[in-house]
Design a protein around this motif. Structure first.
Motif, PDB file in Angstrom:
ATOM      1  N   GLY A  82       0.788  -1.229   0.000  1.00  0.00           N
ATOM      2  CA  GLY A  82       0.000   0.000   0.000  1.00  0.00           C
ATOM      3  C   GLY A  82       0.817   1.275   0.000  1.00  0.00           C
ATOM      4  O   GLY A  82       0.277   2.355  -0.218  1.00  0.00           O
ATOM      5  N   GLN A  83       2.115   1.187   0.241  1.00  0.00           N
ATOM      6  CA  GLN A  83       2.956   2.388   0.238  1.00  0.00           C
ATOM      7  C   GLN A  83       3.442   2.680  -1.180  1.00  0.00           C
ATOM      8  O   GLN A  83       3.645   1.775  -1.983  1.00  0.00           O
ATOM      9  N   TRP A  84       3.620   3.956  -1.454  1.00  0.00           N
ATOM     10  CA  TRP A  84       4.071   4.412  -2.766  1.00  0.00           C
ATOM     11  C   TRP A  84       5.576   4.628  -2.737  1.00  0.00           C
ATOM     12  O   TRP A  84       6.117   5.163  -1.780  1.00  0.00           O
ATOM     13  N   GLU A  85       6.227   4.211  -3.816  1.00  0.00           N
ATOM     14  CA  GLU A  85       7.682   4.332  -3.897  1.00  0.00           C
ATOM     15  C   GLU A  85       8.110   4.709  -5.305  1.00  0.00           C
ATOM     16  O   GLU A  85       7.319   4.660  -6.251  1.00  0.00           O
ATOM     17  N   LEU A  86       9.388   5.067  -5.431  1.00  0.00           N
ATOM     18  CA  LEU A  86       9.984   5.328  -6.735  1.00  0.00           C
ATOM     19  C   LEU A  86      10.429   4.007  -7.342  1.00  0.00           C
ATOM     20  O   LEU A  86      10.776   3.074  -6.609  1.00  0.00           O
ATOM     21  N   PRO A  87      10.436   3.897  -8.671  1.00  0.00           N
ATOM     22  CA  PRO A  87      10.999   2.692  -9.287  1.00  0.00           C
ATOM     23  C   PRO A  87      12.463   2.551  -8.879  1.00  0.00           C
ATOM     24  O   PRO A  87      13.185   3.546  -8.785  1.00  0.00           O
ATOM     25  N   GLY A  88      12.896   1.329  -8.636  1.00  0.00           N
ATOM     26  CA  GLY A  88      14.291   1.103  -8.278  1.00  0.00           C
ATOM     27  C   GLY A  88      14.476  -0.234  -7.609  1.00  0.00           C
ATOM     28  O   GLY A  88      13.532  -0.995  -7.429  1.00  0.00           O
ATOM     29  N   GLY A  89      15.711  -0.497  -7.227  1.00  0.00           N
ATOM     30  CA  GLY A  89      16.032  -1.758  -6.566  1.00  0.00           C
ATOM     31  C   GLY A  89      17.524  -1.937  -6.432  1.00  0.00           C
ATOM     32  O   GLY A  89      18.305  -1.001  -6.632  1.00  0.00           O
ATOM     33  N   THR A  90      17.924  -3.161  -6.144  1.00  0.00           N
ATOM     34  CA  THR A  90      19.321  -3.498  -5.869  1.00  0.00           C
ATOM     35  C   THR A  90      20.123  -3.671  -7.147  1.00  0.00           C
ATOM     36  O   THR A  90      19.668  -4.325  -8.083  1.00  0.00           O
ATOM     37  N   ALA A  91      21.314  -3.083  -7.145  1.00  0.00           N
ATOM     38  CA  ALA A  91      22.239  -3.274  -8.268  1.00  0.00           C
ATOM     39  C   ALA A  91      22.806  -4.689  -8.189  1.00  0.00           C
ATOM     40  O   ALA A  91      23.120  -5.177  -7.105  1.00  0.00           O
ATOM     41  N   GLU A  92      22.896  -5.349  -9.323  1.00  0.00           N
ATOM     42  CA  GLU A  92      23.449  -6.703  -9.367  1.00  0.00           C
ATOM     43  C   GLU A  92      24.964  -6.636  -9.443  1.00  0.00           C
ATOM     44  O   GLU A  92      25.536  -5.609  -9.810  1.00  0.00           O
ATOM     45  N   ALA A  93      25.626  -7.718  -9.099  1.00  0.00           N
ATOM     46  CA  ALA A  93      27.087  -7.786  -9.108  1.00  0.00           C
ATOM     47  C   ALA A  93      27.625  -7.422 -10.490  1.00  0.00           C
ATOM     48  O   ALA A  93      27.143  -7.928 -11.501  1.00  0.00           O
ATOM     49  N   GLY A  94      28.605  -6.534 -10.530  1.00  0.00           N
ATOM     50  CA  GLY A  94      29.243  -6.133 -11.777  1.00  0.00           C
ATOM     51  C   GLY A  94      28.460  -5.113 -12.584  1.00  0.00           C
ATOM     52  O   GLY A  94      28.888  -4.725 -13.666  1.00  0.00           O
ATOM     53  N   GLU A  95      27.334  -4.668 -12.080  1.00  0.00           N
ATOM     54  CA  GLU A  95      26.466  -3.736 -12.800  1.00  0.00           C
ATOM     55  C   GLU A  95      26.771  -2.304 -12.351  1.00  0.00           C
ATOM     56  O   GLU A  95      26.888  -2.038 -11.158  1.00  0.00           O
ATOM     57  N   SER A  96      26.882  -1.376 -13.307  1.00  0.00           N
ATOM     58  CA  SER A  96      27.093   0.028 -12.959  1.00  0.00           C
ATOM     59  C   SER A  96      25.770   0.603 -12.441  1.00  0.00           C
ATOM     60  O   SER A  96      24.696   0.017 -12.640  1.00  0.00           O
ATOM     61  N   LEU A  97      25.851   1.750 -11.792  1.00  0.00           N
ATOM     62  CA  LEU A  97      24.628   2.384 -11.288  1.00  0.00           C
ATOM     63  C   LEU A  97      23.678   2.721 -12.438  1.00  0.00           C
ATOM     64  O   LEU A  97      22.469   2.522 -12.331  1.00  0.00           O
ATOM     65  N   ARG A  98      24.227   3.199 -13.544  1.00  0.00           N
ATOM     66  CA  ARG A  98      23.393   3.549 -14.698  1.00  0.00           C
ATOM     67  C   ARG A  98      22.717   2.303 -15.277  1.00  0.00           C
ATOM     68  O   ARG A  98      21.538   2.323 -15.621  1.00  0.00           O
TER      69      ARG A  98
END
Length: 182
Positions: A82-98
């Motif tokens: 029920g809470q509202w959030e921004l799209p997003g999540g955990t970066a996977e190993a070896g993945e850049s932030l972008r």
């Protein structure tokens, strides 16, 4: 004098096979876990702080072509239902932030970035389970038909100056306040 075998060799010492508490030593010295099956090793003391490395998390303050910012509502059965959030999540190993931001936008909302993301904030937080988080929030222009992942049951295009559609997660409240002030 140590006990000897019939040939005169020193007989190896035998250690107790069970402790006072009933946990077998399996012939290893007290205090040693060598040779213990992994499942029999004592659990960690969860009430003491653990030195886990922080998990890298990305969030997208994603502005659609209509000018609204994308918010997603957590589905029932989730800890933050029920809470509202921004799209997003955990970066996977070896993945850049972008790369992580692009993947999470696509997976959670079906959107693709139109412009390079701009870092607007970083924060150190703890998850509800105590995991340290290093959260990076980016502002990005995005487009595409909004499709929801199984983690969400609704989306909203929030306009600065409007009321929030409902309760916001901590990680959504701060960037939206930033967007409203801009």
């Amino acid at each position: 004098m140590p006990p000897r075998t019939a040939s005169g060799r020193i007989r190896p010492r035998r250690f107790p096979t069970a402790s006072v508490y009933g946990s077998p030593y399996h012939g290893t010295r007290a205090g040693s876990l060598v040779g213990y099956p992994r499942s029999r090793q004592p659990p960690t003391m969860s009430h003491f702080p653990q030195n886990r490395p922080p998990r890298t998390v990305v969030r997208a303050l994603a502005r659609s072509r209509s000018g609204g910012y994308v918010l997603l509502r957590r589905a029932p059965g989730d800890r933050f239902a029920g809470q509202w959030e921004l799209p997003g999540g955990t970066a996977e190993a070896g993945e850049s932030l972008r790369q992580a931001l692009t993947r999470e936008l696509r997976e959670e909302a079906g959107l693709a970035p139109l412009t390079p993301p701009t870092l607007i904030s970083t924060a150190r937080r703890r998850s509800p389970r105590g995991t340290p988080l290093h959260e990076h929030t980016f502002r990005v222009e995005a487009a595409g038909p909004t499709t929801l992942s199984h983690e969400h049951d609704a989306f909203c295009l929030w306009q600065p100056g409007d009321e929030a559609p409902g309760e916001l997660t901590e990680s959504a409240a701060e960037p939206l306040a930033f967007a409203a002030a801009a």
